[in-house]
Design a protein around this motif. Structure first.
Motif, PDB file in Angstrom:
ATOM      1  N   THR A  14     -63.835 -26.890  -2.687  1.00  0.00           N
ATOM      2  CA  THR A  14     -64.688 -26.299  -3.750  1.00  0.00           C
ATOM      3  C   THR A  14     -64.017 -25.552  -4.583  1.00  0.00           C
ATOM      4  O   THR A  14     -64.307 -25.360  -5.975  1.00  0.00           O
ATOM      5  CB  THR A  14     -65.865 -25.792  -3.206  1.00  0.00           C
ATOM      6  OG1 THR A  14     -65.920 -24.878  -2.213  1.00  0.00           O
ATOM      7  CG2 THR A  14     -67.060 -27.031  -2.637  1.00  0.00           C
ATOM      8  N   GLU A  18     -68.939 -23.981  -8.853  1.00  0.00           N
ATOM      9  CA  GLU A  18     -70.402 -24.035  -8.492  1.00  0.00           C
ATOM     10  C   GLU A  18     -70.557 -25.515  -8.166  1.00  0.00           C
ATOM     11  O   GLU A  18     -70.185 -26.545  -8.588  1.00  0.00           O
ATOM     12  CB  GLU A  18     -71.319 -24.032  -9.771  1.00  0.00           C
ATOM     13  CG  GLU A  18     -71.482 -22.269 -10.093  1.00  0.00           C
ATOM     14  CD  GLU A  18     -72.394 -21.705  -9.172  1.00  0.00           C
ATOM     15  OE1 GLU A  18     -72.891 -22.529  -8.014  1.00  0.00           O
ATOM     16  OE2 GLU A  18     -72.865 -20.596  -9.184  1.00  0.00           O
ATOM     17  N   THR A  20     -73.417 -27.902  -5.845  1.00  0.00           N
ATOM     18  CA  THR A  20     -74.290 -28.152  -4.566  1.00  0.00           C
ATOM     19  C   THR A  20     -74.714 -29.577  -4.713  1.00  0.00           C
ATOM     20  O   THR A  20     -75.134 -30.272  -5.445  1.00  0.00           O
ATOM     21  CB  THR A  20     -75.670 -27.565  -5.079  1.00  0.00           C
ATOM     22  OG1 THR A  20     -75.397 -26.125  -5.035  1.00  0.00           O
ATOM     23  CG2 THR A  20     -76.741 -27.607  -3.750  1.00  0.00           C
ATOM     24  N   GLU A  22     -76.472 -33.103  -4.498  1.00  0.00           N
ATOM     25  CA  GLU A  22     -77.937 -33.299  -5.247  1.00  0.00           C
ATOM     26  C   GLU A  22     -78.887 -33.642  -4.024  1.00  0.00           C
ATOM     27  O   GLU A  22     -78.592 -34.308  -3.063  1.00  0.00           O
ATOM     28  CB  GLU A  22     -77.978 -34.379  -6.070  1.00  0.00           C
ATOM     29  CG  GLU A  22     -77.098 -33.825  -7.239  1.00  0.00           C
ATOM     30  CD  GLU A  22     -77.566 -34.054  -8.710  1.00  0.00           C
ATOM     31  OE1 GLU A  22     -78.864 -34.266  -8.697  1.00  0.00           O
ATOM     32  OE2 GLU A  22     -76.954 -33.982  -9.634  1.00  0.00           O
ATOM     33  N   HIS A  35     -67.615 -26.781   5.977  1.00  0.00           N
ATOM     34  CA  HIS A  35     -66.589 -26.786   4.803  1.00  0.00           C
ATOM     35  C   HIS A  35     -65.179 -26.359   5.474  1.00  0.00           C
ATOM     36  O   HIS A  35     -64.901 -25.483   6.083  1.00  0.00           O
ATOM     37  CB  HIS A  35     -67.068 -25.487   3.979  1.00  0.00           C
ATOM     38  CG  HIS A  35     -66.506 -25.278   2.587  1.00  0.00           C
ATOM     39  ND1 HIS A  35     -65.051 -25.158   2.474  1.00  0.00           N
ATOM     40  CD2 HIS A  35     -66.921 -25.391   1.234  1.00  0.00           C
ATOM     41  CE1 HIS A  35     -64.670 -25.216   1.242  1.00  0.00           C
ATOM     42  NE2 HIS A  35     -65.948 -25.428   0.465  1.00  0.00           N
ATOM     43  N   THR A  50     -69.728 -17.031  -5.212  1.00  0.00           N
ATOM     44  CA  THR A  50     -70.097 -18.767  -5.551  1.00  0.00           C
ATOM     45  C   THR A  50     -70.038 -19.534  -4.154  1.00  0.00           C
ATOM     46  O   THR A  50     -71.105 -20.139  -4.028  1.00  0.00           O
ATOM     47  CB  THR A  50     -69.026 -19.007  -6.632  1.00  0.00           C
ATOM     48  OG1 THR A  50     -69.178 -18.386  -7.642  1.00  0.00           O
ATOM     49  CG2 THR A  50     -69.540 -20.789  -6.913  1.00  0.00           C
ATOM     50  N   ILE A  54     -73.176 -21.659  -2.571  1.00  0.00           N
ATOM     51  CA  ILE A  54     -72.934 -22.919  -2.246  1.00  0.00           C
ATOM     52  C   ILE A  54     -73.727 -23.168  -0.857  1.00  0.00           C
ATOM     53  O   ILE A  54     -74.596 -24.162  -0.741  1.00  0.00           O
ATOM     54  CB  ILE A  54     -71.629 -23.569  -2.497  1.00  0.00           C
ATOM     55  CG1 ILE A  54     -71.012 -23.571  -3.776  1.00  0.00           C
ATOM     56  CG2 ILE A  54     -71.558 -25.020  -1.739  1.00  0.00           C
ATOM     57  CD1 ILE A  54     -69.862 -24.112  -3.856  1.00  0.00           C
ATOM     58  N   LYS A  57     -77.585 -22.653  -0.273  1.00  0.00           N
ATOM     59  CA  LYS A  57     -78.545 -23.736  -1.056  1.00  0.00           C
ATOM     60  C   LYS A  57     -78.568 -24.987   0.139  1.00  0.00           C
ATOM     61  O   LYS A  57     -79.510 -25.530  -0.169  1.00  0.00           O
ATOM     62  CB  LYS A  57     -77.882 -24.059  -2.101  1.00  0.00           C
ATOM     63  CG  LYS A  57     -78.001 -23.024  -3.322  1.00  0.00           C
ATOM     64  CD  LYS A  57     -77.417 -23.375  -4.566  1.00  0.00           C
ATOM     65  CE  LYS A  57     -77.239 -22.075  -5.729  1.00  0.00           C
ATOM     66  NZ  LYS A  57     -76.644 -22.617  -6.856  1.00  0.00           N
ATOM     67  N   ILE A  58     -77.617 -25.041   0.940  1.00  0.00           N
ATOM     68  CA  ILE A  58     -77.828 -26.361   1.614  1.00  0.00           C
ATOM     69  C   ILE A  58     -78.680 -25.971   2.801  1.00  0.00           C
ATOM     70  O   ILE A  58     -78.414 -25.103   3.567  1.00  0.00           O
ATOM     71  CB  ILE A  58     -76.429 -26.662   2.147  1.00  0.00           C
ATOM     72  CG1 ILE A  58     -75.481 -27.140   0.914  1.00  0.00           C
ATOM     73  CG2 ILE A  58     -76.378 -27.980   2.964  1.00  0.00           C
ATOM     74  CD1 ILE A  58     -74.221 -27.425   1.220  1.00  0.00           C
ATOM     75  N   LYS A  63     -73.906 -23.629   9.667  1.00  0.00           N
ATOM     76  CA  LYS A  63     -72.849 -23.934   8.441  1.00  0.00           C
ATOM     77  C   LYS A  63     -71.669 -23.358   9.100  1.00  0.00           C
ATOM     78  O   LYS A  63     -71.507 -22.122   9.331  1.00  0.00           O
ATOM     79  CB  LYS A  63     -73.200 -23.317   7.226  1.00  0.00           C
ATOM     80  CG  LYS A  63     -74.836 -23.769   7.081  1.00  0.00           C
ATOM     81  CD  LYS A  63     -75.394 -23.074   5.814  1.00  0.00           C
ATOM     82  CE  LYS A  63     -77.053 -23.586   5.440  1.00  0.00           C
ATOM     83  NZ  LYS A  63     -77.540 -22.560   4.360  1.00  0.00           N
TER      84      LYS A  63
END
Length: 305
Positions: A14, A18, A20, A22, A35, A50, A54, A57-58, A63
């Protein structure tokens, strides 16, 4: 003991931008986010914030990111008079785990147990963090049993073709993967190599693994590449502006594949490995255009106490 269907969201590269995924039905029940590195472009504090944003928000309980960036983050935090512990505490509170190189074990909320091998190291002629000179090699710590391998770069010969047509993957990593045979091996780094392949291995493993000797190409399946995903639009395979194409395809938000019992191509543990190159950044510098992957595979059920 049985197994449990587990959903992964996989992304990489990434580069501090920014991004995310959808909201889609496929993301409603993600169990694990992965990631695979290059969280930032220049290891700045803003980029680290940032990247953390990311992942925050998931919607997922766990994670994971390999360590490509975490030691840099400690340095950058210190240089900016911030406490590295605060940054990682914030991450941990949102279920984000930065993985050191090696083997890690997790009990998932869906009742499955997940064993991960992680490594950020990649071959390069540059002397940058987590990179080693190709002639020196890097000894992999991957050992059986591993369910998912998370590395920044690809193994040699698998989804590792550069824009100049060269193979840029790590031979030692291919050898380790061929011996260990995880259910899934996900990575990024080579943006041109975005895609997924379900590889079928030959038996028995060779003492010195090679693409020709260890992979049964006739029973392996190329699931998706940049060429195939964009040719489905009816447009030419060479698309000059993928960002515009992505905006035009309102229904295309993630690339999904499932390899569980009852699926068209169920994954046979120990005999097959699903390879996923999830590099998000597009081929043109500073574009973030490639699709993240949603992957369903089965994991072992945790043993009852």
């Amino acid at each position: 003991m049985g197994s449990i269907k587990t959903r992964f969201l996989v992304l990489s590269d990434t580069h501090g931008k920014e991004f995310t995924p959808e909201a889609t039905p496929q993301l409603d029940a993600v169990d694990v986010v992965i990631h695979c590195g290059d969280l930032t472009e220049a290891s700045t504090m803003d980029e680290f914030r940032t990247a953390l944003g990311i992942l925050k928000k998931i919607n997922a309980c766990l994670k994971l990111s390999d360590e490509a960036g975490s030691s840099d983050c400690s340095r950058v935090c210190t240089e900016n008079l911030e406490t590295p512990g605060n940054f990682f505490d914030q991450a941990a509170s949102k279920g984000i785990v930065f993985l050191d190189e090696g083997i890690h074990h997790f009990n998932l909320q869906n009742g499955a147990v997940l064993t991960v091998y992680a490594s950020p190291y990649t071959p390069s002629m540059r002397d940058s963090g987590f990179q080693f000179r190709p002639e020196n090699g890097h000894k992999s710590q991957m050992e059986k049993p591993v369910d998912v391998a998370i590395t920044h770069g690809p193994p040699r010969g698998i989804l590792d073709m550069t824009e100049s047509g060269e193979r840029a993957g790590c031979p030692g990593l291919f050898a380790a993967t061929a011996q260990c045979r995880p259910r899934m091996h996900c990575f990024g780094h080579i943006h041109k190599g975005w895609g997924a392949e379900l590889i079928t291995w030959r038996d028995p493993p060779n003492q010195v693994p090679s693409l020709s000797a260890d992979i049964n190409h006739e029973q392996s399946v190329i699931l998706e590449t940049l060429s195939t995903v964009w040719s489905q639009t009816g447009e030419p395979r060479e698309i000059p502006n993928r960002h515009q194409q992505l905006e035009d395809r309102a229904t295309l938000r993630v690339c999904q594949t499932s390899h569980c019992m009852g699926d068209k191509t169920p994954l046979n543990p120990g005999q097959q490995t699903l390879f996923v190159n999830a590099a998000i950044q597009g081929l043109e510098e500073h574009e973030t255009t490639h699709l993240p992957w949603v992957v369903d595979i089965e994991l072992p059920r945790a043993q009852s106490p």
